[in-house]
Scaffold this motif. Structure first.
Motif, PDB file in Angstrom:
ATOM      1  N   LYS A  79       0.798  -1.214   0.000  1.00 33.92           N
ATOM      2  CA  LYS A  79       0.000   0.000   0.000  1.00 33.92           C
ATOM      3  C   LYS A  79       0.836   1.271   0.000  1.00 33.92           C
ATOM      4  N   TYR A 110      -5.301   9.336  -5.256  1.00 31.71           N
ATOM      5  CA  TYR A 110      -5.549   9.410  -3.812  1.00 31.71           C
ATOM      6  C   TYR A 110      -6.764  10.299  -3.590  1.00 31.71           C
ATOM      7  N   SER A 111      -7.693   9.789  -2.753  1.00 31.31           N
ATOM      8  CA  SER A 111      -8.938  10.536  -2.518  1.00 31.31           C
ATOM      9  C   SER A 111      -9.395  10.326  -1.064  1.00 31.31           C
ATOM     10  N   GLU A 112     -10.658  10.033  -0.858  1.00 27.46           N
ATOM     11  CA  GLU A 112     -11.253   9.970   0.484  1.00 27.46           C
ATOM     12  C   GLU A 112     -10.552   8.988   1.394  1.00 27.46           C
ATOM     13  N   ASP A 113     -10.189   7.827   0.900  1.00 27.51           N
ATOM     14  CA  ASP A 113      -9.580   6.810   1.758  1.00 27.51           C
ATOM     15  C   ASP A 113      -8.162   7.167   2.169  1.00 27.51           C
ATOM     16  N   SER A 114      -7.585   8.204   1.555  1.00 29.30           N
ATOM     17  CA  SER A 114      -6.235   8.639   1.922  1.00 29.30           C
ATOM     18  C   SER A 114      -6.251   9.958   2.693  1.00 29.30           C
ATOM     19  N   TYR A 123     -15.228  13.697   5.791  1.00 31.09           N
ATOM     20  CA  TYR A 123     -14.693  14.120   4.486  1.00 31.09           C
ATOM     21  C   TYR A 123     -15.851  14.360   3.538  1.00 31.09           C
ATOM     22  N   ILE A 259      -4.922  15.355   2.187  1.00 27.36           N
ATOM     23  CA  ILE A 259      -4.868  14.001   1.626  1.00 27.36           C
ATOM     24  C   ILE A 259      -3.404  13.662   1.367  1.00 27.36           C
ATOM     25  N   PRO A 263      -2.083   6.312   4.411  1.00 29.79           N
ATOM     26  CA  PRO A 263      -3.283   6.473   5.249  1.00 29.79           C
ATOM     27  C   PRO A 263      -2.910   6.968   6.643  1.00 29.79           C
ATOM     28  N   GLU A 264      -3.938   7.373   7.362  1.00 27.73           N
ATOM     29  CA  GLU A 264      -3.715   8.010   8.675  1.00 27.73           C
ATOM     30  C   GLU A 264      -3.036   7.085   9.659  1.00 27.73           C
TER      31      GLU A 264
END
Length: 683
Positions: A79, A110-114, A123, A259, A263-264
């Motif tokens: 990932k 990269y969008s909402e999940d990132s 978001y 973003i 990921p977080e």
């Protein structure tokens, strides 16, 4: 007219047959090339699988080429990896990637999940970006395409903080420590880079970082940023994080959304840069020159380790979103060799057959990667298409060539046939002997025309012979018949002269017998010559003996023979050749003036023997010269005792022909007599 139509139908039949044969050749040729296409594809498929296996064999036990790291978590590697592609040409920082020569499908989205941060804890902003990384000349390049509903530029006069506008954030692991940089722009064009503290608000040094360069280009749905930084900054571990911060409120200028490429839950880590392996690139350097061939090497985490340059220009087996690529890689990483054939359109919209194969790469018992090879069959199809085109063109050219040849041949045959038919009239009389149609042609039809002309000439001679018989015989036969009739009348009136009258009557009867004998001889000369046996004879010896005999026989005539030295052999029949000489000799004696001489000579030249018989006497007219060998030519010297029908030269002509020779009669140059020349091949 019916016969003419029937002839046309007969001529059309072979044409139809030839057309059918040509069509069958074309169909069989097309099927042959289709079979050859399938065979070539099968052979190429097997050869490609062997090539893939050979490349994989070279890479076995080479963990260094795959950047293998066993201490990292597989899921994290999968990932977090960012592919860095080699840029084939120089890059101009202008906010566009049209000079990268890399397809957009290779960028990562990269969008909402990132999302790393959202102000309202949910978001909801339409923020996303695509990232594409490349390297060239010790420099890392990045292209970020941001989807943002509102672009906010920095106002350095009113706001000193660096996070009060839309900006790009970079985290680089430099000298083992993470360092943060912000790329901001006060207007479209060049951006300014600053090293910042962990809160991303203020600069560390107060001065811009000039080794990082960037350019911002506004778009309808956001903006794009193109940046570059030194290759050495990413360190030996090749680590980098890219983030996009969005500010939508131009008054408060608070960061709404961030973003990032991680990921977080992995916010404390940095992305692993997957830079193409140069050792692998060198190994595959020779294969890069193969036309329509694409090679891709991935590690066990499905990261691209190297690829031929054409790989980055179209949808291909290195694309993660490519279904067939996923099937090939999955099979290879499962330890199975895989090969598949499928159809795909090229850039020109043509459908090509593509062969793709995959082979696992092992480190002892473990699978550390896979080799993927994809090749278009464009060269096979192009060659097949060209071959079929050539076959079609050749068939058409040959077809029209044959049609034209048949039409021309039919016209020539019809013209020759018409002229041959006109050579003999409806009454059966020969009216023409020289056939002009195809006379000069150097083919079989020309031979036929010349052969027909020769046949007509011989037929003309024989016809002339038959036509002259009644006239000549009437004159020659009337002489002895009149003599017999006169003798019978004298018997009635003068019985005392019986003995003298009987003697004259017998002489007339002998003359009639001589005429019939000569006519019989001329009529059957060709049949007699066909049964003769040819042997090798010495013509010098034969002539010497012949002249000696005729000198004794004709003591009142002077003969002179020029005998050459040596021998002169011919292939012939001695009795028939003596008969030939007798005919010429009798003719010469008959036309030699008193106290004249008959000269006989033999010479040799260029494999030919020439026998000349020349006599002193009257010349022969041109009209008579042309008709000397045609049959009966009555002579004005014909007498009751010796009738001259002109048959002698006719017989002589056929005898010399049977000896493969020629006979010619000409007048002497000084007009003192006539020369008969015999030409026979020497053996």
């Amino acid at each position: 007219m019916k016969q003419y139509s029937f002839r046309l139908r007969i001529g059309r039949g072979p044409l139809v047959i030839i057309c059918i044969i040509l069509l069958m050749i074309f169909v069989l040729g097309y099927r042959y090339f289709q079979e050859m296409k399938l065979l070539h594809l099968q052979v190429q498929t097997e050869a490609q699988l062997l090539s893939t296996q050979a490349i994989a064999k070279v890479l076995h036990e080479r963990s260094d080429l795959f950047f293998y790291s066993s201490e990292l978590d597989n899921e994290w590697i999968e990932k977090s990896s960012l592919n860095v592609f080699h840029l084939p040409s120089a890059i101009d920082l202008n906010g566009q990637n049209n000079d990268w020569n890399i397809a957009d499908s290779f960028s990562h989205r990269y969008s909402e999940d990132s999302a790393l941060y959202a102000q309202d804890s949910s978001y909801s902003q339409p923020l996303a970006f695509d990232l594409l990384l490349g390297e060239r000349a010790e420099t890392i390049y990045g292209f970020v395409k941001v989807e943002d509903s509102k672009l906010i530029f920095r106002d350095p006069i009113k706001y000193r903080r660096l996070d009060n506008s839309d900006h790009i954030r970079l985290i680089i692991k430099k000298n083992g420590l993470p360092q943060r940089y912000v790329l901001v722009a006060a207007q479209p064009g060049e951006m300014t880079a600053f090293e910042v503290h962990e809160d991303w608000r203020h600069t560390v040094t107060g001065q811009p970082e000039y080794q990082i360069k960037a350019f911002l280009e506004p778009l309808e749905e956001g903006y794009s940023v193109e940046f570059q930084l030194p290759y050495a900054w990413v360190g030996f571990e090749h680590r980098l994080v890219v983030m996009v911060a969005d500010v939508d409120d131009s008054y408060l200028r608070h960061v709404k959304t961030v973003i990032g490429t991680l990921p977080e839950q992995w916010s404390g880590e940095l992305n692993q840069l997957i830079i193409l392996s140069y050792p692998l690139q060198k190994i595959l350097a020779g294969l890069e020159r193969l036309e329509s061939t694409r090679i891709c090497v991935v590690d066990r985490h499905r990261r691209v380790r190297t690829a031929t340059p054409s790989i980055t220009q179209t949808v291909n087996i290195c694309d993660k979103n490519y279904e067939r690529s996923e099937q090939l890689i999955s099979a290879a990483l499962a330890g199975k060799s895989q090969v598949m054939t499928y159809q795909r359109k090229n850039k020109q919209g043509e459908i090509n057959t593509v062969i793709a194969s995959a082979e696992p790469v092992f480190l002892k018992e473990d699978i550390i990667g896979a080799v993927l090879l994809e090749k278009d069959s464009q060269d096979i199809l192009t060659h097949q298409r060209k071959t079929i085109d050539h076959l079609v063109y050749a068939t058409i050219v040959i077809f029209f060539g044959i049609v034209l040849f048949i039409l021309r041949l039919s016209f020539r045959i019809l013209r020759l046939s018409n002229e041959l038919n006109s050579a003999i009239n409806s009454e059966g009389r020969l009216v023409k002997t020289d056939i002009q149609s195809e006379k000069n042609a150097q083919d079989d039809l020309g031979d036929l025309s010349r052969g027909a002309s020769d046949l007509l000439v011989r037929l003309s001679r024989y016809t002339h012979f038959l036509e002259t018989i009644p006239r000549t015989l009437r004159h020659e036969i009337l002489n002895p018949v009149n003599a017999i009739s006169l003798g019978l009348q004298q018997l009635d009136s003068s019985p005392e002269k019986v003995a003298e009258i009987v003697k004259k009557t017998k002489r007339s009867i002998l003359q009639l017998e001589l005429i019939v004998s000569r006519l019989t001889e001329a009529a059957h000369i060709e049949e007699a010559l066909a049964t003769d046996t040819m042997v090798k004879i010495d013509l010098v010896s034969l002539l010497s003996e012949y002249v000696e005999n005729i000198q004794q026989l004709h003591s009142t005539v002077r003969f002179q023979f020029s005998q050459p030295k040596g021998t002169a052999f011919i292939n012939g029949n001695d009795l028939r050749f003596v008969q030939l000489l007798d005919k010429i000799k009798d003719n010469a004696i008959n036309h030699t003036r008193d106290e004249g001489c008959i000269d006989i000579a033999l010479t040799r030249e260029a494999g030919l023997i020439y026998v000349t018989i020349s006599n002193d006497g009257p010349l022969v007219s041109g009209t008579v010269l042309k008709a000397l060998f045609t049959g009966i030519i009555p002579s004005h010297k014909s007498t009751i005792e010796t009738p001259h029908l002109g048959i002698g030269l006719y017989i002589a002509y056929h005898i010399i022909q049977s000896h493969q020779g020629r006979i010619a009669v000409t007048n002497r140059h000084d007009n003192s007599g006539v020369i008969v020349t015999l030409t026979i091949p020497e053996v």
